[in-house]
Design an enzyme around this catalytic site. Structure first.
Site, PDB file in Angstrom:
ATOM      1  N   ASP A 223      75.182  32.077 124.671  1.00  0.00           N
ATOM      2  CA  ASP A 223      74.535  30.833 125.088  1.00  0.00           C
ATOM      3  C   ASP A 223      73.304  30.584 124.222  1.00  0.00           C
ATOM      4  O   ASP A 223      72.316  31.318 124.299  1.00  0.00           O
ATOM      5  CB  ASP A 223      74.147  30.940 126.564  1.00  0.00           C
ATOM      6  N   GLY A 227      73.510  23.482 126.043  1.00  0.00           N
ATOM      7  CA  GLY A 227      74.946  23.229 125.982  1.00  0.00           C
ATOM      8  C   GLY A 227      75.635  23.732 124.738  1.00  0.00           C
ATOM      9  O   GLY A 227      76.825  23.475 124.540  1.00  0.00           O
ATOM     10  N   TYR A 309      56.936  32.343  78.041  1.00  0.00           N
ATOM     11  CA  TYR A 309      58.147  32.820  77.349  1.00  0.00           C
ATOM     12  C   TYR A 309      59.355  32.007  77.801  1.00  0.00           C
ATOM     13  O   TYR A 309      59.387  31.438  78.886  1.00  0.00           O
ATOM     14  CB  TYR A 309      58.386  34.306  77.620  1.00  0.00           C
ATOM     15  N   SER A 322      62.184  37.227  93.093  1.00  0.00           N
ATOM     16  CA  SER A 322      61.072  36.638  92.346  1.00  0.00           C
ATOM     17  C   SER A 322      61.198  36.831  90.842  1.00  0.00           C
ATOM     18  O   SER A 322      60.353  36.333  90.089  1.00  0.00           O
ATOM     19  CB  SER A 322      59.744  37.222  92.836  1.00  0.00           C
ATOM     20  N   GLY A 323      62.213  37.539  90.404  1.00  0.00           N
ATOM     21  CA  GLY A 323      62.459  37.582  88.959  1.00  0.00           C
ATOM     22  C   GLY A 323      62.354  38.924  88.289  1.00  0.00           C
ATOM     23  O   GLY A 323      62.323  38.981  87.046  1.00  0.00           O
ATOM     24  N   HIS A 327      66.759  44.976  82.204  1.00  0.00           N
ATOM     25  CA  HIS A 327      67.529  44.217  81.217  1.00  0.00           C
ATOM     26  C   HIS A 327      67.244  44.694  79.795  1.00  0.00           C
ATOM     27  O   HIS A 327      66.298  45.464  79.543  1.00  0.00           O
ATOM     28  CB  HIS A 327      67.220  42.723  81.329  1.00  0.00           C
ATOM     29  N   CYS A 345      59.407  43.031  84.389  1.00  0.00           N
ATOM     30  CA  CYS A 345      60.756  43.594  84.355  1.00  0.00           C
ATOM     31  C   CYS A 345      60.739  44.983  83.730  1.00  0.00           C
ATOM     32  O   CYS A 345      59.754  45.420  83.126  1.00  0.00           O
ATOM     33  CB  CYS A 345      61.682  42.681  83.552  1.00  0.00           C
TER      34      CYS A 345
END
Length: 408
Positions: A223, A227, A309, A322-323, A327, A345
């Site tokens: 519920d 409704g 960049y 957030s990035g 890599h 990073c």
């Protein structure tokens, strides 16, 4: 026969003779009791049956229908819907109570027949027909992660997103109860709310390797107020693979990857420079892409800034929304293993980044240590940071608290 022996024989005879009437009396008493019971046996069963349904208002599908036997025990219970199929029940014959173990359908008519037997062996039967309510509207689970039939890492939580917000604690508790998690290796875990439409399941510890997991997402009978009731859902199955954990040591400028507790490879890396320190703490792989265009303006760095960049980046493994990625960074190879020069990073050579990319999967763990900075991974909202909360802290996000998964 000498005198002493004769005395002993007479005494034994008296003992046996005195014992015989006791056995006979006991036998007469038992027979008399049985005879009395036959005489007192009622013409009808004294067993009473109570069913918690009402004919003057529809039943709520999310609330179990309960049958209770008084002065007797249940002999048989049948709850049948409009399709003629029996609804499974949670208790066995011989118990004094029974309730259905699956929710009922909306706007449907059911017939319940229950029988109980009393101490005299007489049976009492009761039949009730009732209908279930029809919602004004239905709401459902919008999405589930991980995806069905995927293989994930040991750090992967289960994320369920709802179509509408839930703020009331009682309704949150009901949603948690209905989202059922089963596993081939049972674990202790708990649902926790990360916002009003998102509830996440985290085991107390990382998932065991090679565990099969199943998530049932039906909200039938819940519920939501005004409704609106929960609708049917689906079952999402996934599998947990090897325990792949990467540890990034910002001070040593290395990344070490281990699989199932065994170190596989250590590689030189560079992490965030001052002002862009890589977040410390436990992160979980969110996704991978062979190529990503990274633009500093998307994280608030002006294009005309000396830190601006716009780069084509390859073999990118994302660990925060957030990035932050792990890599390839061929432009910083001379700094890798020696100093931290990135914008947050973890940068590696092309070769090492491709190797790492091929080794990891969504749900694997990446832990960053020794950053020398107070900047830490957010436990909520920037990926799967829940592992940065200890168990007691995570439970503060749960309404029902911990529970062990059902066994698959």
């Amino acid at each position: 026969m000498n005198r002493d022996r004769a005395v002993r024989v007479r005494r034994l005879g008296w003992a046996l003779a005195s014992a015989l009437p006791l056995v006979f009396v006991a036998g007469c008493g038992t027979w008399e009791k049985q005879r009395t019971a036959e005489i007192d046996r009622p013409a009808e069963s004294v067993a009473r049956l109570a069913v918690d349904v009402r004919t003057d208002r529809p039943a709520q599908p999310g609330r179990p229908i309960t049958v209770t036997a008084g002065d007797g025990r249940l002999y048989a219970v049948s709850l049948v819907g409009p399709d003629g199929k029996p609804v499974p029940g949670g208790n066995a014959a011989g118990d004094t109570t029974w309730s259905n173990s699956e929710p009922l359908a909306y706007g449907s008519r059911y017939t319940l027949t229950a029988s109980a037997v009393d101490v005299y062996g007489l049976t009492s039967t009761r039949t009730e027909s009732f209908t279930t309510l029809t919602p004004d509207a239905e709401t459902h689970v919008e999405s589930v992660l991980p995806e069905a039939d995927s293989k994930v890492g040991v750090g992967m939580p289960i994320t369920v997103t709802l179509e509408r917000p839930v703020t009331d604690p009682a309704r949150r508790a009901e949603v948690e109860r209905r989202l059922q998690v089963s596993a081939s290796t049972p674990v202790e875990g708990a649902w926790g709310w990360v916002d009003d439409t998102t509830v996440r399941y985290r085991p107390k510890d990382y998932w065991p390797v090679n565990t099969r997991v199943s998530v049932a997402t039906s909200l039938l009978g819940v519920d939501f107020g005004n409704g609106v009731y929960g609708g049917p859902g689906k079952v999402v199955d996934f599998e947990v693979g090897d325990a792949v954990v990467a540890t990034v040591d910002s001070a040593a400028h290395t990344l070490t990857l281990e699989r199932n507790g065994v170190d596989i490879k250590t590689m030189p890396v560079t992490t965030g420079k001052p002002g862009f320190t890589t977040r410390s703490g436990i992160k979980v792989v969110l996704g991978k892409a062979p190529h990503v265009l990274m633009d500093g303006t998307t994280v608030g760095i002006s294009a005309d800034s000396s830190d601006g960049y716009r780069l084509d980046v390859y073999w990118a493994t994302r660990v925060t929304w957030s990035g932050e990625f792990v890599h390839a960074a061929p432009w910083s190879v001379s700094s890798q293993g020696r100093e931290n020069v990135s914008h947050g990073c973890v940068g590696m050579s092309d070769e090492d980044a491709k190797w790492f990319y091929d080794q990891v999967k969504v749900g694997d763990v990446v832990t960053v240590v020794n950053t020398g900075d107070a900047k830490s991974m957010e436990p909520i909202g920037n990926g799967y940071g829940e592992w940065n909360l200890d168990w007691s802290q995570w439970l503060t996000h749960s309404t029902n608290g911990p529970a062990t998964t059902r066994r698959l």
